[in-house]
Design a protein around this motif. Sequence first.
Motif, PDB file in Angstrom:
ATOM      1  N   SER A 102       0.898  -1.191   0.021  1.00 41.04           N
ATOM      2  CA  SER A 102       0.052   0.080  -0.128  1.00 41.04           C
ATOM      3  C   SER A 102       0.851   1.100  -0.035  1.00 41.04           C
ATOM      4  O   SER A 102       1.974   1.239   0.900  1.00 41.04           O
ATOM      5  CB  SER A 102      -0.832  -0.005   1.129  1.00 41.04           C
ATOM      6  N   PRO A 131      -5.132   3.130  -7.399  1.00 44.65           N
ATOM      7  CA  PRO A 131      -6.060   3.933  -6.717  1.00 44.65           C
ATOM      8  C   PRO A 131      -7.216   3.232  -6.689  1.00 44.65           C
ATOM      9  O   PRO A 131      -8.128   3.311  -5.682  1.00 44.65           O
ATOM     10  CB  PRO A 131      -5.990   5.097  -7.710  1.00 44.65           C
ATOM     11  N   GLN A 134      -8.009   0.032  -6.227  1.00 39.48           N
ATOM     12  CA  GLN A 134      -8.227  -0.771  -5.008  1.00 39.48           C
ATOM     13  C   GLN A 134      -7.845  -0.160  -3.786  1.00 39.48           C
ATOM     14  O   GLN A 134      -7.893  -0.867  -2.709  1.00 39.48           O
ATOM     15  CB  GLN A 134      -7.361  -1.966  -5.221  1.00 39.48           C
ATOM     16  N   GLY A 135      -7.630   1.080  -3.819  1.00 40.57           N
ATOM     17  CA  GLY A 135      -7.349   1.753  -2.472  1.00 40.57           C
ATOM     18  C   GLY A 135      -6.089   1.762  -1.926  1.00 40.57           C
ATOM     19  O   GLY A 135      -5.703   1.817  -0.748  1.00 40.57           O
ATOM     20  N   THR A 136      -5.142   1.020  -2.666  1.00 41.00           N
ATOM     21  CA  THR A 136      -3.618   0.817  -2.256  1.00 41.00           C
ATOM     22  C   THR A 136      -2.658   1.775  -2.671  1.00 41.00           C
ATOM     23  O   THR A 136      -1.609   1.581  -2.080  1.00 41.00           O
ATOM     24  CB  THR A 136      -3.212  -0.515  -2.667  1.00 41.00           C
ATOM     25  N   GLN A 184      -2.521   6.193  -2.846  1.00 41.30           N
ATOM     26  CA  GLN A 184      -3.091   7.459  -2.586  1.00 41.30           C
ATOM     27  C   GLN A 184      -2.123   8.497  -2.731  1.00 41.30           C
ATOM     28  O   GLN A 184      -0.886   8.511  -2.759  1.00 41.30           O
ATOM     29  CB  GLN A 184      -3.626   7.775  -1.282  1.00 41.30           C
ATOM     30  N   ARG A 229       0.151  -4.710   2.784  1.00 44.24           N
ATOM     31  CA  ARG A 229      -1.267  -4.673   3.023  1.00 44.24           C
ATOM     32  C   ARG A 229      -1.546  -5.450   4.417  1.00 44.24           C
ATOM     33  O   ARG A 229      -2.679  -5.244   4.772  1.00 44.24           O
ATOM     34  CB  ARG A 229      -2.075  -5.099   1.820  1.00 44.24           C
TER      35      ARG A 229
END
Length: 163
Positions: free
Chosen positions: A64, A90, A92-94, A96, A115
Amino acid sequence: MSLLFRLLLLTSLAGASSARAETPEQWVELLTRVHGGFGSFLPVGIRIGEDALHRLNAKPRELSVVFYQGEGVPCPCPADGVMLATGASPGQGTLQVAAEKSPPGTFAVVLIRPRTRGEGLKYTVPISFMPKLGQINSTIHDPLARYNAVMALPDLFTVEPVK
Protein backbone atom coordinates in the motif's frame (compact mmCIF):
# COMPACT_ATOMS: atom_id res chain seq x y z
CA MET A 1 -11.92 2.29 -21.04
CA SER A 2 -11.37 2.76 -17.33
CA LEU A 3 -7.86 3.71 -16.19
CA LEU A 4 -7.54 0.53 -14.12
CA PHE A 5 -8.57 -1.65 -17.07
CA ARG A 6 -6.05 0.12 -19.34
CA LEU A 7 -3.27 -0.36 -16.78
CA LEU A 8 -4.05 -4.06 -16.47
CA LEU A 9 -4.21 -4.43 -20.24
CA LEU A 10 -0.96 -2.56 -20.78
CA THR A 11 0.81 -4.61 -18.12
CA SER A 12 -0.31 -7.83 -19.76
CA LEU A 13 0.66 -6.53 -23.21
CA ALA A 14 4.11 -5.71 -21.91
CA GLY A 15 4.48 -9.39 -21.07
CA ALA A 16 5.44 -8.77 -17.47
CA SER A 17 4.28 -11.07 -14.72
CA SER A 18 5.99 -8.98 -12.06
CA ALA A 19 7.69 -5.61 -11.83
CA ARG A 20 11.02 -7.26 -11.07
CA ALA A 21 10.95 -8.88 -14.52
CA GLU A 22 10.64 -5.55 -16.35
CA THR A 23 13.53 -4.46 -18.53
CA PRO A 24 14.42 -0.78 -18.89
CA GLU A 25 12.94 -0.83 -22.38
CA GLN A 26 9.68 -2.31 -21.10
CA TRP A 27 9.49 0.30 -18.31
CA VAL A 28 9.93 3.10 -20.82
CA GLU A 29 7.34 1.63 -23.20
CA LEU A 30 4.78 0.90 -20.50
CA LEU A 31 5.07 4.21 -18.66
CA THR A 32 5.12 6.20 -21.90
CA ARG A 33 1.81 4.59 -22.85
CA VAL A 34 0.24 4.90 -19.40
CA HIS A 35 1.57 8.34 -18.50
CA GLY A 36 1.57 9.89 -21.97
CA GLY A 37 5.31 10.60 -22.07
CA PHE A 38 8.49 9.62 -20.29
CA GLY A 39 10.21 12.26 -18.18
CA SER A 40 12.80 11.91 -15.46
CA PHE A 41 10.27 11.91 -12.61
CA LEU A 42 8.86 8.49 -13.62
CA PRO A 43 12.02 6.44 -12.96
CA VAL A 44 12.28 8.06 -9.53
CA GLY A 45 9.06 6.20 -8.71
CA ILE A 46 10.27 3.00 -10.36
CA ARG A 47 13.42 3.03 -8.21
CA ILE A 48 11.42 3.59 -5.04
CA GLY A 49 8.87 0.90 -5.88
CA GLU A 50 11.43 -1.71 -6.84
CA ASP A 51 13.49 -0.93 -3.74
CA ALA A 52 10.42 -1.34 -1.52
CA LEU A 53 9.54 -4.70 -3.10
CA HIS A 54 13.08 -5.90 -2.41
CA ARG A 55 13.42 -4.53 1.15
CA LEU A 56 9.97 -5.69 2.22
CA ASN A 57 10.34 -9.03 0.44
CA ALA A 58 7.01 -8.37 -1.22
CA LYS A 59 5.41 -9.23 -4.50
CA PRO A 60 3.51 -6.75 -6.66
CA ARG A 61 0.03 -5.97 -5.29
CA GLU A 62 1.10 -6.75 -1.71
CA LEU A 63 1.93 -3.14 -0.84
CA SER A 64 0.00 0.00 0.00
CA VAL A 65 1.41 3.40 -1.01
CA VAL A 66 0.83 7.00 0.07
CA PHE A 67 2.63 9.56 -2.09
CA TYR A 68 3.31 13.12 -0.88
CA GLN A 69 4.46 15.67 -3.47
CA GLY A 70 6.88 18.42 -2.49
CA GLU A 71 5.92 22.09 -2.50
CA GLY A 72 6.92 23.59 -5.85
CA VAL A 73 7.24 20.20 -7.55
CA PRO A 74 5.21 20.54 -10.76
CA CYS A 75 3.52 17.13 -10.71
CA PRO A 76 3.19 13.87 -8.75
CA CYS A 77 4.51 11.91 -11.74
CA PRO A 78 6.76 9.63 -9.64
CA ALA A 79 3.54 8.17 -8.21
CA ASP A 80 2.90 6.51 -11.58
CA GLY A 81 6.29 4.80 -11.43
CA VAL A 82 5.70 3.65 -7.84
CA MET A 83 2.21 2.46 -8.80
CA LEU A 84 3.38 0.23 -11.62
CA ALA A 85 6.49 -1.04 -9.82
CA THR A 86 4.51 -2.09 -6.73
CA GLY A 87 1.20 -2.98 -8.34
CA ALA A 88 -0.58 -0.53 -6.04
CA SER A 89 -3.84 0.84 -7.43
CA PRO A 90 -6.05 3.82 -6.68
CA GLY A 91 -9.03 1.70 -7.69
CA GLN A 92 -8.20 -0.89 -5.03
CA GLY A 93 -7.37 1.78 -2.46
CA THR A 94 -3.72 0.77 -2.25
CA LEU A 95 -2.32 3.94 -3.86
CA GLN A 96 -3.14 7.43 -2.66
CA VAL A 97 -1.69 10.76 -3.73
CA ALA A 98 -2.06 12.81 -0.57
CA ALA A 99 -3.65 16.24 -0.70
CA GLU A 100 -1.04 17.44 1.79
CA LYS A 101 2.44 18.37 0.59
CA SER A 102 5.59 16.66 1.79
CA PRO A 103 7.74 18.55 4.32
CA PRO A 104 9.83 21.55 3.23
CA GLY A 105 13.07 20.55 1.55
CA THR A 106 11.61 17.42 -0.01
CA PHE A 107 10.84 16.57 -3.61
CA ALA A 108 8.63 13.71 -2.44
CA VAL A 109 7.92 11.45 0.51
CA VAL A 110 6.51 7.99 -0.14
CA LEU A 111 5.15 5.72 2.57
CA ILE A 112 5.00 2.07 1.56
CA ARG A 113 3.56 -0.64 3.79
CA PRO A 114 2.62 -4.27 3.32
CA ARG A 115 -1.16 -4.61 3.03
CA THR A 116 -1.27 -7.42 5.61
CA ARG A 117 1.01 -5.97 8.31
CA GLY A 118 1.70 -2.46 9.56
CA GLU A 119 5.46 -1.89 9.44
CA GLY A 120 6.79 -0.35 6.27
CA LEU A 121 9.21 2.15 4.83
CA LYS A 122 9.39 5.91 4.37
CA TYR A 123 11.23 7.11 1.27
CA THR A 124 12.37 10.72 1.14
CA VAL A 125 13.69 12.34 -2.03
CA PRO A 126 15.38 15.68 -1.26
CA ILE A 127 14.36 18.77 -3.22
CA SER A 128 18.02 19.14 -4.21
CA PHE A 129 17.37 16.54 -6.93
CA MET A 130 14.81 18.69 -8.73
CA PRO A 131 17.38 20.74 -10.73
CA LYS A 132 19.18 17.56 -11.79
CA LEU A 133 15.92 15.90 -12.86
CA GLY A 134 15.00 19.06 -14.79
CA GLN A 135 18.40 19.03 -16.47
CA ILE A 136 17.90 15.39 -17.49
CA ASN A 137 14.55 16.32 -19.06
CA SER A 138 15.93 19.33 -20.93
CA THR A 139 19.19 17.81 -22.19
CA ILE A 140 18.40 14.12 -22.72
CA HIS A 141 15.67 13.54 -25.27
CA ASP A 142 15.81 9.76 -25.57
CA PRO A 143 13.45 8.20 -22.97
CA LEU A 144 15.70 5.18 -22.37
CA ALA A 145 18.68 7.47 -21.78
CA ARG A 146 16.53 9.45 -19.30
CA TYR A 147 15.64 6.23 -17.50
CA ASN A 148 19.32 5.23 -17.32
CA ALA A 149 20.41 8.68 -16.11
CA VAL A 150 17.94 8.62 -13.22
CA MET A 151 18.79 5.02 -12.32
CA ALA A 152 22.46 6.05 -12.09
CA LEU A 153 21.87 8.95 -9.67
CA PRO A 154 23.57 8.24 -6.36
CA ASP A 155 21.73 8.77 -3.07
CA LEU A 156 18.42 9.60 -4.78
CA PHE A 157 16.47 8.85 -1.62
CA THR A 158 16.79 7.94 2.01
CA VAL A 159 14.84 5.11 3.57
CA GLU A 160 13.67 4.69 7.13
CA PRO A 161 11.31 2.24 8.80
CA VAL A 162 7.79 3.37 9.73
CA LYS A 163 5.30 1.69 12.03
